[in-house]
Design a protein around this motif. Structure first.
Motif, short mmCIF file in Angstrom:
data_model
loop_
_atom_site.label_atom_id
_atom_site.label_comp_id
_atom_site.label_asym_id
_atom_site.label_seq_id
_atom_site.Cartn_x
_atom_site.Cartn_y
_atom_site.Cartn_z
N LEU A 1 0.82 -1.21 0.00
CA LEU A 1 0.00 0.00 0.00
C LEU A 1 0.86 1.26 0.00
N MET A 2 1.88 1.30 0.85
CA MET A 2 2.72 2.50 0.91
C MET A 2 3.49 2.71 -0.38
N ARG A 3 3.96 1.66 -0.99
CA ARG A 3 4.64 1.80 -2.28
C ARG A 3 3.72 2.47 -3.29
N LEU B 1 2.03 7.19 -6.46
CA LEU B 1 0.99 8.09 -6.94
C LEU B 1 1.11 9.50 -6.34
N GLY B 2 2.02 9.68 -5.38
CA GLY B 2 2.21 10.98 -4.77
C GLY B 2 1.06 11.42 -3.89
N ILE B 3 0.34 10.47 -3.29
CA ILE B 3 -0.79 10.80 -2.43
C ILE B 3 -0.27 11.18 -1.04
N PRO B 4 -0.58 12.37 -0.55
CA PRO B 4 -0.13 12.77 0.79
C PRO B 4 -0.62 11.78 1.84
N THR B 5 0.30 11.33 2.70
CA THR B 5 -0.04 10.24 3.62
C THR B 5 0.51 10.49 5.02
N LEU B 6 -0.36 10.27 6.01
CA LEU B 6 0.05 10.22 7.41
C LEU B 6 0.09 8.75 7.83
N VAL B 7 1.00 8.41 8.70
CA VAL B 7 1.09 7.05 9.25
C VAL B 7 0.61 7.09 10.70
N PHE B 8 -0.36 6.23 11.03
CA PHE B 8 -0.86 6.16 12.40
C PHE B 8 -0.52 4.79 12.98
N GLY C 1 -4.18 1.50 -13.85
CA GLY C 1 -4.53 0.95 -12.56
C GLY C 1 -3.37 1.06 -11.58
N ALA C 2 -3.70 1.35 -10.32
CA ALA C 2 -2.66 1.42 -9.30
C ALA C 2 -2.12 0.04 -8.97
N PHE C 3 -2.98 -0.97 -9.11
CA PHE C 3 -2.59 -2.35 -8.83
C PHE C 3 -2.88 -3.20 -10.06
N ALA C 4 -2.28 -4.36 -10.12
CA ALA C 4 -2.49 -5.26 -11.25
C ALA C 4 -3.90 -5.83 -11.21
N PRO C 5 -4.48 -6.16 -12.38
CA PRO C 5 -5.79 -6.81 -12.40
C PRO C 5 -5.68 -8.23 -11.86
N PRO C 6 -6.81 -8.89 -11.57
CA PRO C 6 -6.75 -10.27 -11.07
C PRO C 6 -6.04 -11.18 -12.06
N THR C 7 -5.32 -12.16 -11.53
CA THR C 7 -4.59 -13.11 -12.38
C THR C 7 -5.07 -14.54 -12.17
#
Length: 621
Positions: free
Chosen positions: A112-114, A119-126, A321-327
């Motif tokens: 997820l973090m990768r 994508l350059g999405i601003p992110t906080l870690v909790f 797509g941010a992630f690969a489609p189902p395989t």
């Protein structure tokens, strides 16, 4: 008022749904605090979610803090439901990545973090669960495995430490820092700028159960993540990222407005690629009431034909797509054969809520795409509870792809005197495309040589036909060029070109030839030193290609690739091979040529590879 749309993401069981519940409670949006164990949280609304204590479908809830309306999108944590996460990423202003202080950084957390960083999405870690036994400080682990420029935000954070980190990320701020022109306010402003760029990641700690640290998280969300002004200016442009159903079965589209406004009884156009649809909005639901404005997430009713990924108001690219489609794929059958038609209808309806399952009918069998075995269990439960259908699933199989080997061309000339054929001339050339290009379509004829509707009919049919290649698999990395066209006025219609194109395309593809490729995952593997031989033996058995082991004092790191169809098998075998000490992370990498005889997949629909049967079936229709 400003708006801020935030995704709550995590590895399964890190506590993100509990955190969402606590945020709503602390903000006064709900009067009673629910719990995942009790099955009464606001965001896990499906019966299956409540029973299993996992999030399957993204949920949307809102609250107001200060002058900002924060909309939270609680996403699934299990990797089998990564498609839900991907759809949420398209509409976010920022994200909160939840990590358990007990389990630490887990495999899905890293994936997820990768993606968030890419994508350059601003992110906080909790860091959640600091009240649990075994909780530990994770800052070094977060820096090593998630984000090297992570900094803990707390009252104990010294301004010097923060200023030095900020100076490392911005030359202008560095000059001010060197000249001793930086104060606390300047640090806070620069912190917000670097967080907004996705280059720095603040880390906060607390407990969703006790509420510790949650107030600090709300403050950080409002001050550090980039909010937008609610405004009705500009042309309507919105993205549909979720489809739900009302009590009467009607569609409810969740849409993020990027510009413009949307009101009840408004008639709008919406787009799927370049294809335009129209519909009338019967009702709008948005936090706070009133019409939906730019920045809002709205529940839109009345658009019967709308699907996930559609653009409301104006067309626009959906992006890769941010992630690969189902395989993976499985065949679904009803336990009671008389429910076959109802099964197909129910799965088609579910595919509107999750398009990537890609329902496919072959004779009496129906197949769906999957990310993993848990998704299969969820589909079984949804069919039983939502449609009253007991379904059984065949063992999961791999979805292969085909790619052209060489160049092939074919032409079909129309002959108005022979009514069995079509009033259309189509010539196509097929050749290999660049890796990762999918299917591209080009012209070597004048665009005005045909009416635009006929050109669109050819292009759309090219894409749909290449869903099944010579061996029955989807064709990728393929460049198709239209080389010949003609029509017979006034008898030619778009349907003639839709029927002729598959014959020409598959003839050209047959001349070009194709190879079958299998999906592979790249993996990272940390195992104890004593388990190296056993693990390497298992990897060899599964046709994995490991790199050179990197030995440490007590452990070993391995990187490599493994066929997607064997990922689950290896993950299940790993605990026994390593006495529970192995850590395995994998994500889709690429396709590689399948060794040995190419696997084939039975075709669905008319088969243009069999000319006589294809024409006969069209004639019967």
């Amino acid at each position: 008022m400003k708006t801020l749309n935030i995704g709550i993401l995590a590895h399964v069981d890190a506590g993100k749904t509990s955190l969402t519940e606590r945020l709503l409670f602390e903000a006064g949006a709900i009067a009673r605090l629910g719990s995942v164990d009790g099955g009464d949280t606001q965001t896990d609304s499906l019966d299956l979610e409540r029973r299993r204590g996992i999030t399957i479908r993204s949920a949307v809830v809102s609250f107001v803090t200060g002058g900002t309306r924060i909309t939270l999108i609680d996403t699934p944590g299990h990797s089998d439901f990564i498609a839900e996460v991907e759809r949420a990423l398209r509409v976010l202003d920022g994200a909160v990545l939840v990590v358990s202080a007990v389990e630490g950084v887990q495999a899905q957390t890293r994936v997820l973090m990768r993606t968030l960083r890419r994508l350059g999405i601003p992110t906080l870690v909790f860091v959640n669960k600091i009240d649990r036994p075994g909780a530990r400080d994770l800052l070094d682990e977060i820096r090593a495995k998630l984000a090297p420029r992570a900094i803990a935000l707390s009252p104990a954070t010294s301004s010097d430490e923060l200023a030095e980190l900020l100076a490392d990320g911005d030359d202008t701020f560095l000059e001010s820092y060197v000249d001793d022109r930086v104060d606390a306010a300047a640090c806070r402003a620069e912190l917000a700028r670097q967080v907004a760029r996705g280059t720095l990641h603040p880390v906060l700690s607390g407990s969703a159960v006790t509420g510790a640290g949650v107030g600090d998280l709300v403050t950080a969300m409002a001050e550090l993540l980039p909010s937008v002004d609610r405004t009705g200016d500009g042309t309507l442009h919105a993205t549909v990222f979720k489809i739900d159903r009302g009590r009467a079965g009607e569609k409810i589209a969740y849409a993020r407005l990027h510009s413009g406004s949307l009101a009840p009884r408004q008639r709008i156009s919406f787009y799927r690629g370049e294809t335009e649809f129209t519909g009338r909005v019967s009702a709008i639901e948005v936090a706070g009431g009133g019409m939906a404005l730019a920045g809002d997430v709205a529940r839109v009713r009345g658009l019967r034909d709308v699907r996930i990924g559609d653009r409301l108001g104006s067309p626009g690219a959906t992006g890769d797509g941010a992630f690969a489609p189902p395989t993976l794929e499985t065949v679904v059958r009803p336990v009671r054969p008389e429910q076959a038609a109802a099964l197909f209808t129910a799965l088609t309806r579910l595919s509107e809520e999750d398009p990537l399952i890609d329902v496919r009918r072959r004779d009496h069998d129906v197949s769906v795409r999957l990310y993993g075995e848990v998704q299969k269990e969820v589909l079984r439960s949804m069919l039983a509870e939502g449609a009253g259908i007991d379904a059984e699933f065949e063992p999961t199989s791999t979805l292969y792809v085909e790619k052209p080997i060489g160049t092939g061309a074919a032409v079909e000339e129309m002959d108005p005197a022979r009514r069995l054929y079509f009033f259309a001339t189509v010539g196509l050339r097929v050749e290999p495309g660049p890796p990762g290009s999918g299917v591209t379509f080009g012209l070597s004829v004048e665009l005005g040589s045909l009416p635009l509707a006929f050109h669109k009919a050819i292009e759309e049919t090219v894409h749909s036909t290449l869903g099944q290649g010579l061996h029955g698999w989807e064709v990728l990395d393929c460049a198709v060029t239209l080389t010949h066209t003609a029509y017979f006025s006034p008898l030619s219609a778009a349907g003639d070109f839709r029927k002729m194109t598959p014959l020409v395309l598959m003839a050209a593809l047959r001349e070009a030839g194709t190879r079958v490729y299998e999906p592979v995952h790249r993996f990272e593997l940390e195992i104890p030193a004593h388990a190296v031989s056993a693990v390497l033996l298992k990897l060899a058995e599964l046709r994995a290609v490991p790199g050179e082991p990197v030995m440490g004092p007590t452990s070993c790191m391995l990187h490599g690739t493994v066929p997607a169809g064997h990922v689950d098998e290896f993950a299940q075998a790993l605990p026994a091979l390593t006495q529970g000490e192995g850590v395995f992370l994998s994500e889709f990498d690429d396709y590689r040529r399948y060794p040995g005889k190419p696997p084939a997949r039975p075709r669905t629909g008319e088969n243009p590879l069999d000319r006589k049967e294809y024409l006969a079936r069209l004639a019967r229709r």
